[in-house]
Design a protein around this motif. Sequence first.
Motif, PDB file in Angstrom:
ATOM      1  N   LEU A 119       7.264  -6.690  18.350  1.00  0.00           N
ATOM      2  CA  LEU A 119       7.061  -5.444  17.543  1.00  0.00           C
ATOM      3  C   LEU A 119       6.563  -5.571  16.276  1.00  0.00           C
ATOM      4  CD1 LEU A 119       6.925  -2.196  17.663  1.00  0.00           C
ATOM      5  CD2 LEU A 119       9.304  -2.259  17.258  1.00  0.00           C
ATOM      6  N   VAL A 120       5.201  -5.089  15.995  1.00  0.00           N
ATOM      7  CA  VAL A 120       5.061  -5.072  14.224  1.00  0.00           C
ATOM      8  C   VAL A 120       4.907  -3.648  14.013  1.00  0.00           C
ATOM      9  CG1 VAL A 120       3.531  -5.746  12.711  1.00  0.00           C
ATOM     10  CG2 VAL A 120       3.982  -7.318  14.679  1.00  0.00           C
ATOM     11  N   VAL A 121       5.569  -3.218  12.911  1.00  0.00           N
ATOM     12  CA  VAL A 121       5.646  -1.959  12.584  1.00  0.00           C
ATOM     13  C   VAL A 121       4.790  -1.815  11.120  1.00  0.00           C
ATOM     14  CG1 VAL A 121       6.901   0.037  11.652  1.00  0.00           C
ATOM     15  CG2 VAL A 121       7.640  -1.356  13.750  1.00  0.00           C
ATOM     16  N   GLN A 122       3.666  -1.510  10.893  1.00  0.00           N
ATOM     17  CA  GLN A 122       2.892  -1.382   9.686  1.00  0.00           C
ATOM     18  C   GLN A 122       3.259  -0.043   8.762  1.00  0.00           C
ATOM     19  OE1 GLN A 122      -1.090  -2.024  10.686  1.00  0.00           O
ATOM     20  NE2 GLN A 122      -0.936  -4.117  11.058  1.00  0.00           N
ATOM     21  N   ALA A 123       3.389  -0.173   7.614  1.00  0.00           N
ATOM     22  CA  ALA A 123       3.624   1.055   6.564  1.00  0.00           C
ATOM     23  C   ALA A 123       2.172   1.170   5.839  1.00  0.00           C
ATOM     24  CB  ALA A 123       4.605   1.107   5.686  1.00  0.00           C
ATOM     25  N   PRO A 124       1.581   2.564   5.780  1.00  0.00           N
ATOM     26  CA  PRO A 124       0.489   2.774   4.944  1.00  0.00           C
ATOM     27  C   PRO A 124       0.960   2.375   3.711  1.00  0.00           C
ATOM     28  CG  PRO A 124       0.824   4.383   6.500  1.00  0.00           C
ATOM     29  CD  PRO A 124       2.022   3.778   6.639  1.00  0.00           C
ATOM     30  N   ALA A 125      -0.091   2.094   2.587  1.00  0.00           N
ATOM     31  CA  ALA A 125       0.184   2.043   1.143  1.00  0.00           C
ATOM     32  C   ALA A 125       0.327   3.224   0.769  1.00  0.00           C
ATOM     33  CB  ALA A 125      -0.985   1.025   0.802  1.00  0.00           C
ATOM     34  N   GLU A 126       1.599   2.922  -0.382  1.00  0.00           N
ATOM     35  CA  GLU A 126       2.000   3.976  -1.017  1.00  0.00           C
ATOM     36  C   GLU A 126       2.418   3.608  -2.360  1.00  0.00           C
ATOM     37  OE1 GLU A 126       5.527   6.016   0.630  1.00  0.00           O
ATOM     38  OE2 GLU A 126       6.719   4.038   0.898  1.00  0.00           O
ATOM     39  N   PHE A 127       2.242   4.547  -3.445  1.00  0.00           N
ATOM     40  CA  PHE A 127       2.602   4.010  -4.841  1.00  0.00           C
ATOM     41  C   PHE A 127       3.800   4.076  -5.287  1.00  0.00           C
ATOM     42  CE2 PHE A 127      -2.012   5.642  -5.045  1.00  0.00           C
ATOM     43  CZ  PHE A 127      -2.448   4.306  -5.487  1.00  0.00           C
ATOM     44  N   VAL A 128       4.452   3.212  -5.684  1.00  0.00           N
ATOM     45  CA  VAL A 128       5.706   2.966  -6.485  1.00  0.00           C
ATOM     46  C   VAL A 128       5.446   3.436  -7.863  1.00  0.00           C
ATOM     47  CG1 VAL A 128       7.634   1.525  -7.078  1.00  0.00           C
ATOM     48  CG2 VAL A 128       6.601   1.167  -4.752  1.00  0.00           C
ATOM     49  N   GLN A 129       4.526   3.347  -8.634  1.00  0.00           N
ATOM     50  CA  GLN A 129       4.310   3.522 -10.011  1.00  0.00           C
ATOM     51  C   GLN A 129       2.523   4.261 -10.050  1.00  0.00           C
ATOM     52  OE1 GLN A 129       5.144   0.615 -12.937  1.00  0.00           O
ATOM     53  NE2 GLN A 129       4.335   1.782 -14.314  1.00  0.00           N
ATOM     54  N   HIS A 130       2.568   5.009 -10.461  1.00  0.00           N
ATOM     55  CA  HIS A 130       1.066   5.704 -10.582  1.00  0.00           C
ATOM     56  C   HIS A 130       0.651   5.406 -11.984  1.00  0.00           C
ATOM     57  CE1 HIS A 130       2.558   8.042  -7.294  1.00  0.00           C
ATOM     58  NE2 HIS A 130       1.269   8.376  -7.173  1.00  0.00           N
ATOM     59  N   PRO A 131      -0.710   5.138 -12.126  1.00  0.00           N
ATOM     60  CA  PRO A 131      -1.221   4.849 -13.463  1.00  0.00           C
ATOM     61  C   PRO A 131      -1.212   6.396 -14.267  1.00  0.00           C
ATOM     62  CG  PRO A 131      -2.970   5.098 -11.817  1.00  0.00           C
ATOM     63  CD  PRO A 131      -1.688   5.149 -11.179  1.00  0.00           C
ATOM     64  N   GLN A 132      -1.077   6.139 -15.533  1.00  0.00           N
ATOM     65  CA  GLN A 132      -0.699   7.519 -16.394  1.00  0.00           C
ATOM     66  C   GLN A 132      -1.768   7.487 -17.355  1.00  0.00           C
ATOM     67  OE1 GLN A 132       2.159   9.290 -15.986  1.00  0.00           O
ATOM     68  NE2 GLN A 132       2.391   8.070 -14.188  1.00  0.00           N
ATOM     69  N   SER A 133      -2.377   8.579 -17.569  1.00  0.00           N
ATOM     70  CA  SER A 133      -3.417   8.915 -18.554  1.00  0.00           C
ATOM     71  C   SER A 133      -2.899   8.574 -19.957  1.00  0.00           C
ATOM     72  CB  SER A 133      -3.869  10.450 -18.575  1.00  0.00           C
ATOM     73  OG  SER A 133      -4.515  10.859 -17.050  1.00  0.00           O
ATOM     74  N   ILE A 134      -3.836   8.216 -20.557  1.00  0.00           N
ATOM     75  CA  ILE A 134      -3.676   7.705 -22.072  1.00  0.00           C
ATOM     76  C   ILE A 134      -4.803   7.994 -23.122  1.00  0.00           C
ATOM     77  CG2 ILE A 134      -1.879   5.933 -21.379  1.00  0.00           C
ATOM     78  CD1 ILE A 134      -3.939   3.932 -21.740  1.00  0.00           C
TER      79      ILE A 134
END
Length: 555
Positions: free
Chosen positions: A201-216
């Motif tokens: 059984l292989v369970v995949q997880a969609p990509a999700e952000f741990v840290q978003h880019p910030q406007s600078i």
Amino acid sequence: MPDSLIHPRRCERAMSDFHVHPQATVGEEGGVARFQCQIHGLPKPLITWEKNRVPIDTDNERYTLLPKGVLQITGLQAEDSGVFHCVASNVASVRVSHGASLTVSGSGSGAYKEPTILVGPENLTLTVHQTAVLECVATGNPRPIVSWSRLDGRPIGVEGIQVLGTGNLIISDVTVQHSGVYVCAANRPGTRVRRTAQGRLVVQAPAEFVQHPQSISRPAGTTAMFTCQAQGEPPPHVTWLKNGQVLGPGGHVRLKNNNSTLTISGIGPEDEAIYQCMAENSAGSSQASARLTVLWAEGLPGPPVNVQAVSVSSTEVRVSWTEPLVNTKEIIGYVLHIRKAADPPELEYQEAVSKSTFQHLVSDLEPSTAYSFYIKAYTPRGASSASAPTLASTLGEAPAPPPLSVRVLGSSTLQLLWEPWPRLAQHEGGFKLFYRPASKASFTGPILLPGTVSSYNLSQLDPTAVYEVKLLAYNQHGDGNATVRFVSLRGASERTALSPPCDCRKEEATNQTSTTGIVIGIHIGVTCIIFCVLFLLFGQRGRAPGARGTLASWH
């Protein structure tokens, strides 16, 4: 309502024909029967079963319906015989499969039958939150007991886990932690006799952000950095876009840490944009955006102009420029940016130059190497934009003197030893060997040797002479400096190769008695000179008219 308005809705809802129909089967009383059908539809069709065109009794514990279109019947009885149909239905349509007959024969002899797994678990690849159905159908006499375990020994757990029918493992709301190899075992009651089957059984997880880019917001000429970290299974690949266009490394744009960090150095107005970070794997993708605002201070100088780079030597390049065309009054200095042309931008380094200097000698460079240079002017309020880059290559360099040692092999033979330099052959080079009796003005040679050779024998030499030997390496840039050795064949069994000028009798000096050893101070130097003169005198006696050399070894 006109057909043209409802036609697109019809296209969204459909159902194919069955691509797997149930097959006829025969079983014994008390045994197991299994039917399967498969069909695709949108939305996903609901699967039910009919026996003799009558819906089966789902309350009957001997009948197990699995979500993937499987019907299992355990503890077969004569009244289970009949024709079974698979029925698939959704809002678009209802489809009925071909009929498949089940024939239940009389009970067997009651003899012992080894446990057998008729259908084991399949390899499954799912996405998180889906339901995993691991099927296990076993038969035997007595009826085997079905159990489940993980191949890695970890517990299966209880939350979201249920056993359906006589041995099917159902895992609801799967997570990445559920990935693994599951083992179905059919055990004969009261014994250790068992049969196993396994599925991954292989369970995949969609990509999700741990840290978003910030406007600078950053001043022009400085460095902007965006960080975007994502997780998923399999690990996602990160791609950057600038205003919707794929952005790759190059120039003043750098990507590091598996593309999770975007660095833009020497930013200018053209870098002001929206930067998108896209994380993607086989299970899905996510996107996040951030804006870069470039702050441009009024009155900053323009870029330095007329930048030129000229090679001075094999390790030096002179870079010159003229001051910017506008806003030069507040300039406090210049910074010269240097890197090998073949290196990525992150290996660049800088050297500061005073404001009144418009040229700079860059040293400690590598020979025969191309370098890239550009300049920025600095004021208390910030830096100018970068000048146009210029390229220059350092000059080539002749090889260094090779290490050389000499061995006396006999009264008339010398063996010359050095380290091979295979790279010389790549640069049209090799070694040149010269030798002569020390009393003669001219050398014999050059003897040309490949860069892969590491030794050479000189034979038929005058046993009474002192010989001077020179070895140098050469390439397309010319001859390098030579390594020189003096050696005497006189008393060959007691002497080794010596370096000039005062070592010509070093070994004999060490063999003198302790009385000779007391000579100190200036007397030591005088003694060395006398010994060397004696060697020159001895070398004039009995000189051979010529000598020959041979290669001792080729490597």
